[in-house]
Design a protein around this motif. Structure first.
Motif, PDB file in Angstrom:
ATOM      1  N   ALA A 124       0.727  -1.240   0.059  1.00  0.00           N
ATOM      2  CA  ALA A 124       0.078   0.097   0.143  1.00  0.00           C
ATOM      3  C   ALA A 124       0.888   1.254  -0.041  1.00  0.00           C
ATOM      4  O   ALA A 124       2.023   1.292   0.426  1.00  0.00           O
ATOM      5  CB  ALA A 124      -0.878  -0.056   1.422  1.00  0.00           C
ATOM      6  N   LEU A 125       0.476   2.285  -0.253  1.00  0.00           N
ATOM      7  CA  LEU A 125       1.027   3.531  -0.479  1.00  0.00           C
ATOM      8  C   LEU A 125       1.320   4.102   1.134  1.00  0.00           C
ATOM      9  O   LEU A 125       0.526   3.845   1.895  1.00  0.00           O
ATOM     10  CB  LEU A 125       0.310   4.700  -1.087  1.00  0.00           C
ATOM     11  CG  LEU A 125       0.082   4.463  -2.558  1.00  0.00           C
ATOM     12  CD1 LEU A 125      -0.728   5.616  -3.191  1.00  0.00           C
ATOM     13  CD2 LEU A 125       1.513   4.582  -3.156  1.00  0.00           C
ATOM     14  N   ARG A 126       2.733   4.651   1.290  1.00  0.00           N
ATOM     15  CA  ARG A 126       2.988   5.040   2.550  1.00  0.00           C
ATOM     16  C   ARG A 126       2.352   6.163   2.961  1.00  0.00           C
ATOM     17  O   ARG A 126       2.231   6.481   4.169  1.00  0.00           O
ATOM     18  CB  ARG A 126       4.670   5.035   2.306  1.00  0.00           C
ATOM     19  CG  ARG A 126       5.157   5.305   3.973  1.00  0.00           C
ATOM     20  CD  ARG A 126       6.496   5.434   3.902  1.00  0.00           C
ATOM     21  NE  ARG A 126       7.280   6.611   3.418  1.00  0.00           N
ATOM     22  CZ  ARG A 126       8.585   6.669   3.299  1.00  0.00           C
ATOM     23  NH1 ARG A 126       9.248   5.900   3.598  1.00  0.00           N
ATOM     24  NH2 ARG A 126       9.031   7.951   2.902  1.00  0.00           N
ATOM     25  N   GLY A 127       2.047   7.255   2.100  1.00  0.00           N
ATOM     26  CA  GLY A 127       1.262   8.259   2.399  1.00  0.00           C
ATOM     27  C   GLY A 127       0.975   9.043   1.120  1.00  0.00           C
ATOM     28  O   GLY A 127       1.141   8.595  -0.042  1.00  0.00           O
ATOM     29  N   GLY A 128       0.152  10.047   1.351  1.00  0.00           N
ATOM     30  CA  GLY A 128      -0.030  11.204   0.206  1.00  0.00           C
ATOM     31  C   GLY A 128      -1.378  10.422  -0.765  1.00  0.00           C
ATOM     32  O   GLY A 128      -2.041   9.614  -0.149  1.00  0.00           O
TER      33      GLY A 128
END
Length: 328
Positions: A287-291
């Motif tokens: 999954a994306l770490r952030g943003g």
């Protein structure tokens, strides 16, 4: 029910029939000093008391609305548990099974709102509206945002044709599958990534921007297990290695989400450990770490991705997949 109250003046067929389920959170928080909007204790005000502070409630009751309330839990949402999730999903489904109920509001804390919303969306995918209402300021603040958010939630849940799991904060309506917290204390603390809000609540009216959320429900049976699978989140970062992953596999973890950098990239040492975990039968998801944004898949990917889900939402997805697999 843990508690139940009913507010009405006319028969329910004259207006909407809404059930409000309380779980705690900042919206029900209090501080020793009214000016303290960060050092408060969440989950202090009963849901019935929250409802009575909504300015538009009496107008709706006079118009024939029937409002029920029930306290499902009273916690700071950072302490949300699998047991409360299951209890909440069961109570939501119970009221959805009542044909006279038009919709449900869940008062919730903001810290884990995106997780609860995603779980309810995937498990129940209701054909009637289930709206999570929250607040960034406690009920004891000089200008709390909870009462207005609750009033907006009543607008959404009573809107003709409304359906699906949603969250309402700051006059914006977010789909339960996409909502995420992006700021620790600002009033406009929520987003849905690139997609933007589902709708705006403006002067008691709903201006919809996108279609109502639709999903094929997994059903409550997926949550029936007494012990849920162990699913953990690890993070890829500079200097990362696989020791934590190897330890988690040793103690029996069943699912792993890696909060990845860039377009789902993972440090090579951490990737090696995750591939070992996957080979050992652990369900792994990137999954994306952030943003904002979405992981764009590639033919060279070694691990599956969670698309636009946050790592917290991806953990729920892994959890539900494991529960569904166990049930099958």
């Amino acid at each position: 029910m843990t508690s139940s109250d009913v507010l009405s003046r006319r028969p329910s067929h004259d207006g909407r029939h809404i059930v409000i389920l309380g779980t705690g959170g900042t919206i029900a928080g209090r501080a020793e000093q009214s000016t303290d909007v960060v050092g408060y204790k969440a989950g202090q005000v009963a849901v019935q008391d929250l409802i009575e502070g909504v300015l538009g409630l009496r107008r709706r009751i006079d118009a024939g609305w029937r409002i029920e309330s029930e306290q499902v839990s009273q916690v700071d949402s950072k302490d949300m548990s699998h047991a409360i999730w299951r209890r909440l999903a069961e109570r939501v489904q119970h009221h959805l099974d009542r044909p006279e109920v038009d919709g449900i509001i869940v008062t919730h804390g903001t810290d884990t709102l995106e997780e609860t919303a995603y779980l309810l969306h995937r498990v129940l995918a209701p054909s009637r509206p289930v709206v999570l209402a929250a607040a960034m300021r406690p009920a004891s603040a000089p200008q709390p945002d909870g009462p207005q958010n609750l009033d907006d939630a009543l607008t959404v849940v009573g809107w003709p044709g409304a359906r699906g799991v949603m969250a309402v904060l700051g006059g914006q309506v977010w789909p339960g599958a996409e909502v995420r917290k992006v700021h620790p204390y600002r009033l406009d603390a929520f987003s849905a990534g690139d997609a933007g809000p589902l709708a705006h609540v403006e002067a008691g009216q709903l201006r919809r921007l996108r279609e109502w959320p639709v999903e094929q429900p997994l059903g409550l049976k997926v949550l029936a297990a007494d012990i849920w699978p162990d699913v953990q989140i690890v993070t890829s970062h500079a200097g990362a290695d696989g020791r934590l992953v190897d330890l988690l596999v040793q103690v029996g973890v069943q699912g792993l989400v890696v909060a990845a950098t860039g377009n789902g990239s993972v440090h090579q040492d951490l990737m090696a450990a995750l591939l070992r975990a996957q080979a050992a039968g652990v369900l792994v998801l990137r999954a994306l770490r952030g943003g904002a944004g979405c992981i764009v898949p590639s033919s060279t990917d070694l691990l599956p991705d969670a698309g636009a889900l946050t790592s917290a939402q991806a953990r729920i997805e892994v959890l539900l997949r494991l529960l569904a697999r166990r049930g099958g």
